[in-house]
Design a protein around this motif. Structure first.
Motif, PDB file in Angstrom:
ATOM      1  N   ASP A 131      75.691 -52.020  61.396  1.00  0.00           N
ATOM      2  CA  ASP A 131      74.895 -52.139  62.618  1.00  0.00           C
ATOM      3  C   ASP A 131      74.015 -50.909  62.771  1.00  0.00           C
ATOM      4  O   ASP A 131      74.496 -49.782  62.742  1.00  0.00           O
ATOM      5  N   GLU A 132      72.699 -51.139  62.964  1.00  0.00           N
ATOM      6  CA  GLU A 132      71.757 -50.035  63.104  1.00  0.00           C
ATOM      7  C   GLU A 132      71.551 -49.638  64.561  1.00  0.00           C
ATOM      8  O   GLU A 132      70.775 -48.722  64.850  1.00  0.00           O
ATOM      9  N   ASN A 133      72.231 -50.300  65.489  1.00  0.00           N
ATOM     10  CA  ASN A 133      71.986 -50.071  66.914  1.00  0.00           C
ATOM     11  C   ASN A 133      73.177 -49.418  67.611  1.00  0.00           C
ATOM     12  O   ASN A 133      73.453 -49.693  68.771  1.00  0.00           O
ATOM     13  N   LEU A 134      73.872 -48.555  66.913  1.00  0.00           N
ATOM     14  CA  LEU A 134      75.025 -47.887  67.494  1.00  0.00           C
ATOM     15  C   LEU A 134      74.588 -46.645  68.276  1.00  0.00           C
ATOM     16  O   LEU A 134      73.512 -46.101  68.048  1.00  0.00           O
ATOM     17  N   GLN A 135      75.465 -46.218  69.178  1.00  0.00           N
ATOM     18  CA  GLN A 135      75.182 -45.044  70.014  1.00  0.00           C
ATOM     19  C   GLN A 135      75.666 -43.785  69.271  1.00  0.00           C
ATOM     20  O   GLN A 135      76.811 -43.378  69.388  1.00  0.00           O
ATOM     21  N   GLU A 187      73.922 -40.695  69.265  1.00  0.00           N
ATOM     22  CA  GLU A 187      73.242 -39.467  69.666  1.00  0.00           C
ATOM     23  C   GLU A 187      74.193 -38.316  69.977  1.00  0.00           C
ATOM     24  O   GLU A 187      73.799 -37.136  69.895  1.00  0.00           O
ATOM     25  N   SER A 242      80.080 -55.175  67.615  1.00  0.00           N
ATOM     26  CA  SER A 242      78.745 -54.644  67.360  1.00  0.00           C
ATOM     27  C   SER A 242      78.528 -54.262  65.898  1.00  0.00           C
ATOM     28  O   SER A 242      77.836 -53.303  65.594  1.00  0.00           O
ATOM     29  N   THR A 265      80.192 -47.936  70.317  1.00  0.00           N
ATOM     30  CA  THR A 265      79.913 -49.336  70.639  1.00  0.00           C
ATOM     31  C   THR A 265      79.934 -49.607  72.141  1.00  0.00           C
ATOM     32  O   THR A 265      79.559 -50.689  72.577  1.00  0.00           O
TER      33      THR A 265
END
Length: 487
Positions: free
Chosen positions: A16-20, A22, A109, A124
């Motif tokens: 998954d390229e949309n993980l949190q 940061e 996710s 996630t």
């Protein structure tokens, strides 16, 4: 104060390229094929192995010695997972726990697996659930103070059993069968055990890191001590003073042993004023940190250990000692419903629905995939005590910089422990004999647990008085110490 860091040495694998991500400043990322990406804290050790047939193995964590094949990685001591040709497998007892999604790409996710539910929850934004969240574990005692395997703290995720493997390409689970050697006599078993111990100790010679031994008055850490002395390993020892009579006795015996062999020893007591550090620890562990780990944080017990230390621990030797045998005498392992009722009675605790369901799932799995030569009592100890409780403790303490090494966490060594007669196991015969083979006189040079093992006392009482009331009293006494079995 020892340097605590949230998510230290943790990892997860995802497509998954949309993980949190940061907040994971110390994490690094590498591709491991088939669009799968490994995200890992920079303090996690990675090792690569090339095999004659062209396969490659990536090991996450600490492994001792050179593996012989991808299929027998669990025979090496250490705390690790191995990834070979896209297949992830565990070490001997799953001491580095792995949580995986049962429905890859839906609620998780895209996460397939990882070492920490707390970490997976953060990236996630899925909620954690389970006992101990939001309260200090010091405010109450839980008899079954772990999440029974395969329970995870995130919905629709599970913990891998020790003989399961996950295919990172599609998330499918397979079983790699384990077994135990045929029965050996005590002398042969002791000789084999001594060989295994020497093999592990010799593997430490090539690791250029300071070695520390958590030494008590018990037989398990003394077994490790004997192997280190035999192989002339440069190490230091320490004993934690936990404000009780047992740890004071441990410290006295450990100091005397070390003095006889010219080994530096330190007794370490609590240091006040570290309550703020508990928040980091709780965020790192997800509230599942074992029975004493938070106390170690509050007391700053690890303050004198170097960040690059390897700390040796005797934990897994208990697998050979039938520690739960007396307590589980009346557990009906013939039926999952009855088993749960009996376990609740013996642990003196009502489990919630998810915990009951997890134990039933474990029962069904082990009934279908039994480990040859291992009965239900041993299976519970391996899968639940070591593969769940032990792994949770070690994961929680990953927030410290040093590495724990469970010295007996090698399946080839565990095979030996389980291969001798039940009577020999109850009396710890081959472990004591192996110690004496390594360092003659080490068993008697200082008394082992001089105040006596409560387990042994209870077993002797049971052989003399078998009335129902006496057995109930014995069971209650045993419940109180089961979460605190000494190493």
């Amino acid at each position: 104060m020892a340097n605590l860091k949230k998510h230290r040495k943790q990892w997860f694998i995802s497509n998954d390229e949309n993980l949190q991500l940061e907040n994971l400043a110390d994490f690094q990322t590498i591709s491991i094929g088939e669009q799968m990406v490994l995200h890992y804290d920079r303090d996690l050790k990675l090792s690569n192995y090339d095999w004659p047939d062209g396969r490659k193995t990536l090991v996450l964590g600490l492994i001792i010695g050179i593996p012989k094949s991808p299929e027998t990685m669990h025979d090496n001591c250490g705390r690790f997972v191995a990834i070979t040709a896209g297949i992830l497998s565990l070490d001997a007892t799953g001491s580095m726990g792995v949580f995986y999604s049962t429905e890859a790409g839906s609620q998780t996710s895209g996460i397939i697996c990882g070492s920490s539910c707390a970490l997976i929850s953060e990236v996630t934004r899925q909620p954690l659930s389970g006992r101990g969240l939001g309260v200090s574990r010091l405010k109450g005692v839980h008899r079954m103070n772990w999440d029974p395997s395969p329970l995870a703290r995130i919905a629709k995720m599970k913990r891998l059993f020790i003989d399961q493997e996950i295919d990172l390409k599609n998330g499918s689970i397979s079983v790699s069968q384990r077994f135990v050697l045929k029965t050996m006599n005590s002398e042969e078993g002791a000789s084999r055990l001594a060989e295994e111990l020497v093999d592990i100790a010799s593997g430490l010679k090539n690791i250029q890191r300071p070695i520390y031994l958590a030494l008590t008055g018990g037989s398990d850490s003394r077994t490790v001590f004997s192997a280190l002395i035999k192989e002339k390993i440069d190490f230091k020892a320490f004993t934690l003073l936990l404000d009780d009579e047992i740890s004071s006795s441990d410290a006295r015996i450990a100091a005397a042993l070390c003095q006889r062999f010219d080994i530096q020893h330190e007794s370490i007591g609590a240091e006040a004023g570290h309550e703020d550090e508990l928040d980091i620890f709780t965020e790192h562990s997800g509230g599942c940190g074992g029975d004493r780990a938070d106390k170690y944080v509050l007391g700053n017990y690890y303050r004198n250990l170097p960040d690059d230390a390897i700390v040796l621990h005797g934990g897994a030797f208990e697998i050979g000692q039938r520690s739960y045998e007396a307590a589980f005498r009346d557990v009906r392992f013939s039926d999952s419903e009855k088993m749960v009722i009996d376990l609740e009675r013996d642990f003196d605790e009502k489990l919630d629905e998810k915990e009951q369901r997890a134990l039933k799932e474990w029962f069904v799995y082990r009934k279908e995939h039994s480990i040859e030569g291992v009965d239900w009592v041993d299976s519970f100890f391996i899968d639940q005590r070591r593969g769940a409780w032990g792994a949770a403790n070690r994961q929680a303490e990953d927030c410290f910089a040093f590495d724990w090494l469970i010295f007996a966490n090698s399946w080839s060594l565990i095979e030996v422990l389980l291969s001798v007669s039940v009577d020999d196991r109850r009396n710890n015969v081959i472990q004591k004999r192996a110690m004496d083979l390594l360092v003659p006189g080490i068993v008697t040079i200082e008394a082992i647990n001089p105040k006596g093992s409560l387990f042994r006392v209870i077993r002797k009482l049971g052989a003399v008085e078998t009335g129902k009331k006496v057995l109930q009293v014995m069971r209650k006494r045993l419940r109180g110490i089961m979460p605190r079995i000494r190493r």
